[in-house]
Design an enzyme around this catalytic site. Structure first.
Site, mmCIF file in Angstrom:
data_model
loop_
_atom_site.group_PDB
_atom_site.id
_atom_site.type_symbol
_atom_site.label_atom_id
_atom_site.label_comp_id
_atom_site.label_asym_id
_atom_site.label_seq_id
_atom_site.Cartn_x
_atom_site.Cartn_y
_atom_site.Cartn_z
ATOM 1 N N HIS A 71 -19.221 -110.707 -38.372
ATOM 2 C CA HIS A 71 -20.614 -110.998 -38.011
ATOM 3 C C HIS A 71 -21.570 -110.392 -39.029
ATOM 4 O O HIS A 71 -21.989 -109.238 -38.887
ATOM 5 C CB HIS A 71 -20.925 -110.469 -36.609
ATOM 6 C CG HIS A 71 -20.351 -111.294 -35.519
ATOM 7 N ND1 HIS A 71 -21.069 -112.252 -34.848
ATOM 8 C CD2 HIS A 71 -19.108 -111.330 -34.989
ATOM 9 C CE1 HIS A 71 -20.298 -112.840 -33.940
ATOM 10 N NE2 HIS A 71 -19.099 -112.292 -34.013
ATOM 11 N N GLU A 87 -24.593 -110.848 -39.347
ATOM 12 C CA GLU A 87 -25.908 -110.566 -38.745
ATOM 13 C C GLU A 87 -25.950 -109.230 -38.029
ATOM 14 O O GLU A 87 -27.016 -108.786 -37.594
ATOM 15 C CB GLU A 87 -26.288 -111.686 -37.764
ATOM 16 C CG GLU A 87 -25.652 -111.599 -36.384
ATOM 17 C CD GLU A 87 -24.189 -111.974 -36.357
ATOM 18 O OE1 GLU A 87 -23.555 -111.778 -35.295
ATOM 19 O OE2 GLU A 87 -23.662 -112.462 -37.369
ATOM 20 N N CYS A 94 -17.527 -116.603 -37.157
ATOM 21 C CA CYS A 94 -16.663 -116.281 -36.019
ATOM 22 C C CYS A 94 -15.998 -117.550 -35.453
ATOM 23 O O CYS A 94 -15.143 -118.121 -36.103
ATOM 24 C CB CYS A 94 -17.444 -115.498 -34.973
ATOM 25 S SG CYS A 94 -16.391 -114.609 -33.816
#
Length: 386
Positions: free
Chosen positions: A365, A367, A281
């Site tokens: 993202h 994650e 990001c």
């Protein structure tokens, strides 16, 4: 939702969204009372509102949730991405009902109140989302007054005087203030977050915290790394004092060009070591700037848990979680930079890799938290390079 251009409070209204140009959206306030200025954005995730509210990347933003039933699973002490919420406020369609989830230990309005965050319910979130798509993210003040009394001229001035996120460095405000040694892997039912990642034989990652989500570090641990976290303003010498095997650049809020004033020189020195580097990001944007790329403010940004991204190496499509209002410009990338991923929504850049050094990054993202977990392989790839 009341008429979005109303200027007087309808009977029973205890919350308002006041635009810099004077437009007002009325609703029912919940959470903390008060008023706060923010950039209005929308988020398409159906779940994970607690993780979204605590994501430091949402600093300076009020979130309009497109899914109508937000808050009905309550809140708990585990589903957080930072110690405190960073999003300014939450705008939802339906009144928040009592929680119905075995993990909940507090309802969402009370959680918002305890954390000083303002909520607005009873709003036509579809109309608000269309407004953002049509006009771009406006500056607003989200306000909650139980007595239904609002000083509209003062709230409008508050919105009009706010400079906006472009040119703003927020990483310093949300970053950790001192070194942290991370511990803990992914969450498991009945076990919570496993206490692991201490083993000295694990490859050592030094992560620069520009406003990081905790689930990033959990994924690094799951992939086999040991993680040390340093503040956004850490110098190269401070980073190298921990003898890292590789570097991680975290997500975060604000304008990457502003954060880059102090971050880019350090990142360039990291690249010169020849050690692996991975960015997510804001970290992706900063890596691009460090090697001569450019970033720019997006018209409406990407925020959701269902964004399709094409991996150019093999044509595979990953469904990803995204949260960004700035992007790396595809045109003008240096010759030693290869584009690796693109958005299938608008064709914007979603990943790069350096051809002459072991460094790569993605805009989305991997994650998740919330969102799909299609992209965990990126953490495995990075740790495998160390």
């Amino acid at each position: 939702m009341a008429n979005p251009v109303s200027t007087s409070a309808p009977q029973g209204a205890t919350g308002a969204l006041v635009f810099a140009d004077g437009r007002v959206v009325w609703g029912q306030g919940f959470g903390a009372e008060g008023a706060a200025v923010a950039e209005l954005c929308f988020h398409t995730a159906m779940t994970g509102y607690q993780e979204i509210m605590t994501d430091p990347s949402f600093s300076g933003q009020a979130i309009c949730f497109t899914f109508p039933h937000i808050g009905n699973v309550g809140a708990n002490d585990e589903d957080v991405e930072a110690d405190d919420p960073h999003a300014v406020g939450a705008i939802v369609r339906e009144p928040v009902t009592s929680p119905s989830n075995f993990r909940s230990n507090i309802d969402f309005p009370e959680w918002m109140k305890r954390n000083g965050r303002i909520g607005l319910a009873g709003v036509d979130t579809r109309a608000l989302t269309k407004l953002v798509r049509r006009e771009g993210p406006p500056t607003v003040v989200i306000a909650h007054a139980a007595n239904g009394e609002f000083d509209l001229p003062a709230l409008q001035k508050m919105a009009a005087d706010w400079p906006g996120l472009e040119g703003m460095d927020l990483a310093k405000e949300v970053s950790c203030e001192q070194l942290k040694t991370w511990s803990g892997g992914k969450w498991e039912i009945e076990l919570g977050y496993a206490d692991k990642g201490h083993e000295a034989d694990r490859p050592h990652v030094v992560a620069i915290d520009y406003g990081s989500k905790r689930n990033i570090f959990r994924n690094l641990v799951e992939a086999g790394a040991r993680v040390t976290i340093l503040p956004a303003t850490a110098t190269f010498d401070e980073v190298m004092a921990h003898q890292p095997d590789g570097f991680f650049l975290s997500n975060g809020p604000g304008d990457p060009a502003a954060t880059g004033e102090y971050a880019i020189p350090v990142i360039r020195q990291m690249l010169d070591t020849g050690k692996p580097l991975f960015g997510i990001c804001l970290g992706h944007q900063l890596l691009a700037l460090a090697v001569g790329g450019r970033t720019s403010k997006m018209f409406q940004g990407h925020r959701g848990a269902n964004h399709p991204v094409k991996r150019l190496a093999d044509g595979q499509v990953e469904i990803t979680s995204m949260n960004h209002g700035f992007a790396v410009e595809r045109e003008g990338l240096p010759n030693n930079v290869r584009e690796t991923h693109v958005s299938l929504f608008d064709g914007s850049n979603c990943g790069i890799e350096l051809e002459d050094r072991p460094a790569f990054s993605v805009q989305y993202h991997p994650e998740a938290s919330p969102g799909p977990q299609d992209s965990f392989y990126l953490f495995q790839r990075f740790v495998g390079m160390l």
